[in-house]
Design a protein around this motif. Sequence first.
Motif, PDB file in Angstrom:
ATOM      1  N   VAL A   1       1.350  -2.706  -2.990  1.00 22.25           N
ATOM      2  CA  VAL A   1       1.874  -2.425  -4.531  1.00 22.25           C
ATOM      3  C   VAL A   1       0.858  -1.233  -4.940  1.00 22.25           C
ATOM      4  O   VAL A   1       1.242  -0.520  -5.619  1.00 22.25           O
ATOM      5  CB  VAL A   1       1.869  -3.786  -5.213  1.00 22.25           C
ATOM      6  N   LYS A   2      -0.397  -1.487  -4.734  1.00 19.79           N
ATOM      7  CA  LYS A   2      -1.219  -0.570  -5.196  1.00 19.79           C
ATOM      8  C   LYS A   2      -1.041   0.538  -4.592  1.00 19.79           C
ATOM      9  O   LYS A   2      -1.142   1.849  -5.281  1.00 19.79           O
ATOM     10  CB  LYS A   2      -2.885  -1.055  -4.786  1.00 19.79           C
ATOM     11  N   PHE A   3      -0.709   1.041  -3.371  1.00 21.69           N
ATOM     12  CA  PHE A   3      -0.433   2.224  -2.638  1.00 21.69           C
ATOM     13  C   PHE A   3       0.758   2.763  -3.168  1.00 21.69           C
ATOM     14  O   PHE A   3       0.804   3.964  -3.494  1.00 21.69           O
ATOM     15  CB  PHE A   3      -0.232   2.013  -1.380  1.00 21.69           C
ATOM     16  N   ASP A   4       1.918   1.800  -3.573  1.00 21.67           N
ATOM     17  CA  ASP A   4       3.077   2.578  -4.095  1.00 21.67           C
ATOM     18  C   ASP A   4       2.778   2.952  -5.385  1.00 21.67           C
ATOM     19  O   ASP A   4       3.341   4.279  -5.814  1.00 21.67           O
ATOM     20  CB  ASP A   4       4.142   1.455  -4.288  1.00 21.67           C
ATOM     21  N   LEU A   5       2.084   2.261  -6.147  1.00 21.72           N
ATOM     22  CA  LEU A   5       1.645   2.643  -7.634  1.00 21.72           C
ATOM     23  C   LEU A   5       0.912   3.984  -7.531  1.00 21.72           C
ATOM     24  O   LEU A   5       1.146   4.824  -8.508  1.00 21.72           O
ATOM     25  CB  LEU A   5       0.997   1.529  -8.300  1.00 21.72           C
ATOM     26  N   LEU A   6      -0.116   4.098  -6.741  1.00 24.30           N
ATOM     27  CA  LEU A   6      -0.904   5.286  -6.577  1.00 24.30           C
ATOM     28  C   LEU A   6       0.255   6.557  -6.408  1.00 24.30           C
ATOM     29  O   LEU A   6      -0.206   7.542  -6.952  1.00 24.30           O
ATOM     30  CB  LEU A   6      -1.829   5.025  -5.679  1.00 24.30           C
ATOM     31  N   CYS A   7       0.912   6.404  -5.315  1.00 23.45           N
ATOM     32  CA  CYS A   7       1.914   7.598  -5.032  1.00 23.45           C
ATOM     33  C   CYS A   7       2.734   7.751  -6.031  1.00 23.45           C
ATOM     34  O   CYS A   7       3.213   9.020  -6.286  1.00 23.45           O
ATOM     35  CB  CYS A   7       2.760   6.731  -3.675  1.00 23.45           C
TER      36      CYS A   7
ATOM     37  N   ALA B   1       1.881   7.434  -9.428  1.00 21.09           N
ATOM     38  CA  ALA B   1       1.387   8.012 -10.198  1.00 21.09           C
ATOM     39  C   ALA B   1       1.163   9.529  -9.890  1.00 21.09           C
ATOM     40  O   ALA B   1       0.916  10.219 -10.814  1.00 21.09           O
ATOM     41  CB  ALA B   1      -0.028   7.170 -10.370  1.00 21.09           C
ATOM     42  N   MET B   2       0.966   9.747  -8.733  1.00 23.61           N
ATOM     43  CA  MET B   2       0.629  11.016  -8.311  1.00 23.61           C
ATOM     44  C   MET B   2       1.970  11.941  -8.211  1.00 23.61           C
ATOM     45  O   MET B   2       1.916  13.259  -8.492  1.00 23.61           O
ATOM     46  CB  MET B   2      -0.141  11.272  -6.826  1.00 23.61           C
ATOM     47  N   GLY B   3       2.949  11.364  -7.763  1.00 22.87           N
ATOM     48  CA  GLY B   3       4.378  11.994  -7.760  1.00 22.87           C
ATOM     49  C   GLY B   3       4.901  12.430  -8.993  1.00 22.87           C
ATOM     50  O   GLY B   3       5.624  13.540  -8.909  1.00 22.87           O
ATOM     51  N   MET B   4       4.797  11.937  -9.834  1.00 22.05           N
ATOM     52  CA  MET B   4       5.343  11.910 -11.132  1.00 22.05           C
ATOM     53  C   MET B   4       5.081  13.336 -11.906  1.00 22.05           C
ATOM     54  O   MET B   4       5.807  14.031 -12.303  1.00 22.05           O
ATOM     55  CB  MET B   4       5.197  10.762 -12.277  1.00 22.05           C
ATOM     56  N   PRO B   5       3.557  13.712 -12.099  1.00 22.79           N
ATOM     57  CA  PRO B   5       3.373  15.045 -12.443  1.00 22.79           C
ATOM     58  C   PRO B   5       3.866  16.187 -11.831  1.00 22.79           C
ATOM     59  O   PRO B   5       4.017  17.021 -12.272  1.00 22.79           O
ATOM     60  CB  PRO B   5       1.961  14.826 -12.752  1.00 22.79           C
ATOM     61  N   ILE B   6       3.550  15.896 -10.279  1.00 20.15           N
ATOM     62  CA  ILE B   6       4.323  16.956  -9.554  1.00 20.15           C
ATOM     63  C   ILE B   6       5.683  17.198  -9.647  1.00 20.15           C
ATOM     64  O   ILE B   6       6.047  18.444  -9.793  1.00 20.15           O
ATOM     65  CB  ILE B   6       3.619  16.725  -8.033  1.00 20.15           C
ATOM     66  N   GLY B   7       6.316  15.941  -9.651  1.00 22.72           N
ATOM     67  CA  GLY B   7       7.705  16.437 -10.030  1.00 22.72           C
ATOM     68  C   GLY B   7       8.198  16.926 -11.268  1.00 22.72           C
ATOM     69  O   GLY B   7       9.312  17.820 -11.351  1.00 22.72           O
ATOM     70  N   ALA B   8       7.523  16.421 -12.332  1.00 19.01           N
ATOM     71  CA  ALA B   8       7.640  17.208 -13.709  1.00 19.01           C
ATOM     72  C   ALA B   8       7.217  18.680 -13.700  1.00 19.01           C
ATOM     73  O   ALA B   8       8.026  19.204 -14.274  1.00 19.01           O
ATOM     74  CB  ALA B   8       7.021  16.223 -14.627  1.00 19.01           C
TER      75      ALA B   8
END
Length: 52
Positions: free
Chosen positions: A19-25, A27-34
């Motif tokens: 779960v921690k790894f998924d949340l980290l990914c 959190a990193m992917g949302m700004p990149i995608g935006a």
Amino acid sequence: MQKISSWDKMVHAPFKKVVKFDLLCIAMGMPIGAGIATAFLTGDIYQLVSWW
């Protein structure tokens, strides 16, 4: 008693770590995608990608 194979030891990670790894990914992917979506919407993607 059941024998645990080495495959099971490698594959079965603790749920909290997953779960921690998924949340980290996420959190990193949302700004990149935006940022990519904003670049496409404003037309700046063609300036960012100069080899087209």
